[in-house]
Motif scaffolding. Sequence first.
Motif, PDB file in Angstrom:
ATOM      1  N   TYR A   1       0.831  -1.193   0.000  1.00 41.74           N
ATOM      2  CA  TYR A   1       0.000   0.000   0.000  1.00 41.74           C
ATOM      3  C   TYR A   1       0.873   1.253   0.000  1.00 41.74           C
ATOM      4  O   TYR A   1       0.638   2.205  -0.755  1.00 41.74           O
ATOM      5  CB  TYR A   1      -0.922  -0.027   1.233  1.00 41.74           C
ATOM      6  CG  TYR A   1      -1.890   1.113   1.254  1.00 41.74           C
ATOM      7  CD1 TYR A   1      -2.962   1.155   0.365  1.00 41.74           C
ATOM      8  CD2 TYR A   1      -1.735   2.166   2.162  1.00 41.74           C
ATOM      9  CE1 TYR A   1      -3.834   2.226   0.390  1.00 41.74           C
ATOM     10  CE2 TYR A   1      -2.603   3.228   2.190  1.00 41.74           C
ATOM     11  CZ  TYR A   1      -3.661   3.258   1.300  1.00 41.74           C
ATOM     12  OH  TYR A   1      -4.519   4.311   1.305  1.00 41.74           O
TER      13      TYR A   1
ATOM     14  N   MET B   1       4.347   5.698  -5.244  1.00 43.08           N
ATOM     15  CA  MET B   1       4.372   5.700  -6.709  1.00 43.08           C
ATOM     16  C   MET B   1       3.373   6.695  -7.280  1.00 43.08           C
ATOM     17  O   MET B   1       3.671   7.463  -8.193  1.00 43.08           O
ATOM     18  CB  MET B   1       4.071   4.297  -7.253  1.00 43.08           C
ATOM     19  CG  MET B   1       5.342   3.522  -7.573  1.00 43.08           C
ATOM     20  SD  MET B   1       4.964   1.900  -8.181  1.00 43.08           S
ATOM     21  CE  MET B   1       4.495   2.253  -9.835  1.00 43.08           C
ATOM     22  N   THR B   2       2.165   6.698  -6.711  1.00 41.51           N
ATOM     23  CA  THR B   2       1.125   7.619  -7.182  1.00 41.51           C
ATOM     24  C   THR B   2       1.566   9.060  -6.966  1.00 41.51           C
ATOM     25  O   THR B   2       1.417   9.903  -7.859  1.00 41.51           O
ATOM     26  CB  THR B   2      -0.212   7.350  -6.429  1.00 41.51           C
ATOM     27  OG1 THR B   2      -0.429   5.957  -6.393  1.00 41.51           O
ATOM     28  CG2 THR B   2      -1.360   8.074  -7.070  1.00 41.51           C
TER      29      THR B   2
ATOM     30  N   LEU C   1       2.506   1.804  -3.330  1.00 44.67           N
ATOM     31  CA  LEU C   1       1.494   2.323  -4.257  1.00 44.67           C
ATOM     32  C   LEU C   1       1.277   3.824  -4.060  1.00 44.67           C
ATOM     33  O   LEU C   1       1.251   4.602  -5.028  1.00 44.67           O
ATOM     34  CB  LEU C   1       0.172   1.568  -4.022  1.00 44.67           C
ATOM     35  CG  LEU C   1      -0.903   1.816  -5.067  1.00 44.67           C
ATOM     36  CD1 LEU C   1      -0.477   1.250  -6.396  1.00 44.67           C
ATOM     37  CD2 LEU C   1      -2.213   1.179  -4.627  1.00 44.67           C
TER      38      LEU C   1
ATOM     39  N   VAL D   1       4.164   9.966  -9.480  1.00 40.58           N
ATOM     40  CA  VAL D   1       3.581  10.210 -10.817  1.00 40.58           C
ATOM     41  C   VAL D   1       2.905  11.571 -10.849  1.00 40.58           C
ATOM     42  O   VAL D   1       3.086  12.348 -11.811  1.00 40.58           O
ATOM     43  CB  VAL D   1       2.588   9.082 -11.188  1.00 40.58           C
ATOM     44  CG1 VAL D   1       1.767   9.474 -12.407  1.00 40.58           C
ATOM     45  CG2 VAL D   1       3.345   7.811 -11.471  1.00 40.58           C
TER      46      VAL D   1
END
Lengths: 150, 186
Positions: free
Chosen positions: B10, B16-17, B13, B20
């Motif tokens: 989690y 990473m989000t 993620l 981005v």
Amino acid sequence: MKGQTSMLAIVIAMILILFIVIFMLTGMFSDDETANMKTQQRDLYANNLLLSLLSTDTSEGTFSDMLKDEYFGGGTAFGEMAPVFIKATLNATGNTDYDWLIEAEPKDFVGVVKQWGNPAVTEKPGYWDARTVVTWGGNQLEVKLYIRTK
Amino acid sequence: MKGQVAVMEYLVLVVMTMFVIFFVVVLLFGYQFLQSGSERSKDLESHSLFVLQSMIASPVVNNPQHQKGSVLDDAKLTVMTCEDVEVLFGHGLWIRISSIYEKHDCEKYTNAIERNTCYQENADIEAIENRECTGQVYPDCGVWTFCGEERSVRMIYRSVPVNIYRKMDGMVSLATITVGVKGGES
């Protein structure tokens, strides 16, 4: 959860790739526009250099007359004076790194191609050119100017 | 242990989000910044080309005997002012037309006196070639300048060869025209 993470990672990677592709494409289009403008400027420069030179009056007559005389073996003035004027024009326009070649050949009958300047200009691609026709009596002489950076 | 792995996944993620989102924001702002700069530069480039093409084709400065254009009339240039240029081609311009005169080949003289006379004649020709044209010195001049060149401002220059029709002796001489377009504070 693991599957969801992988899915999201793939989606994120796709978004990134999409962005990069869009950026590359816009970059290509903007380069196209700049290249088009550069071509316009080069064509204008080469055309004006050739036409202005041929129309110029000197103590020996116009360059166009001198070129005709020299082509048919009557004189040497064009070959002596044209390089001086072309060099002065290139210097005055800040293009000191340009190399040039002028070619003349008959348009309506087969004849030799006579050259002035550096013949190496047309040996490799990357040069640009301008052409015009010099007429006298019923005859026509096609005159071409080639330019490239040294 | 399984719970820890799930939390780790989690976290990865989320990181990473965030990365981005950060990357996309930086990319967009950077792109906007670069785009506006390059658009402005392209506008100036295309404006300078347009002014140059318009000037060499304009009947206002061209000699009427030469329909093809690019043969500027020296008398018309001499009476033209910066205000006229601004009315015709817009503000923020600097234009200079410089003649290129024929000079003697002094090296062909073996006699020192003849050679010195030749050099003196060439110096006189050069003085006329570089003299700014006004009503007082016309036609013994070879340079026309319109509007001021601002050193503190970024300018884009374009030059092409042209002809000048010398009205007094009916001769066509070689010249160059340079157009400078003001781009903003440097």
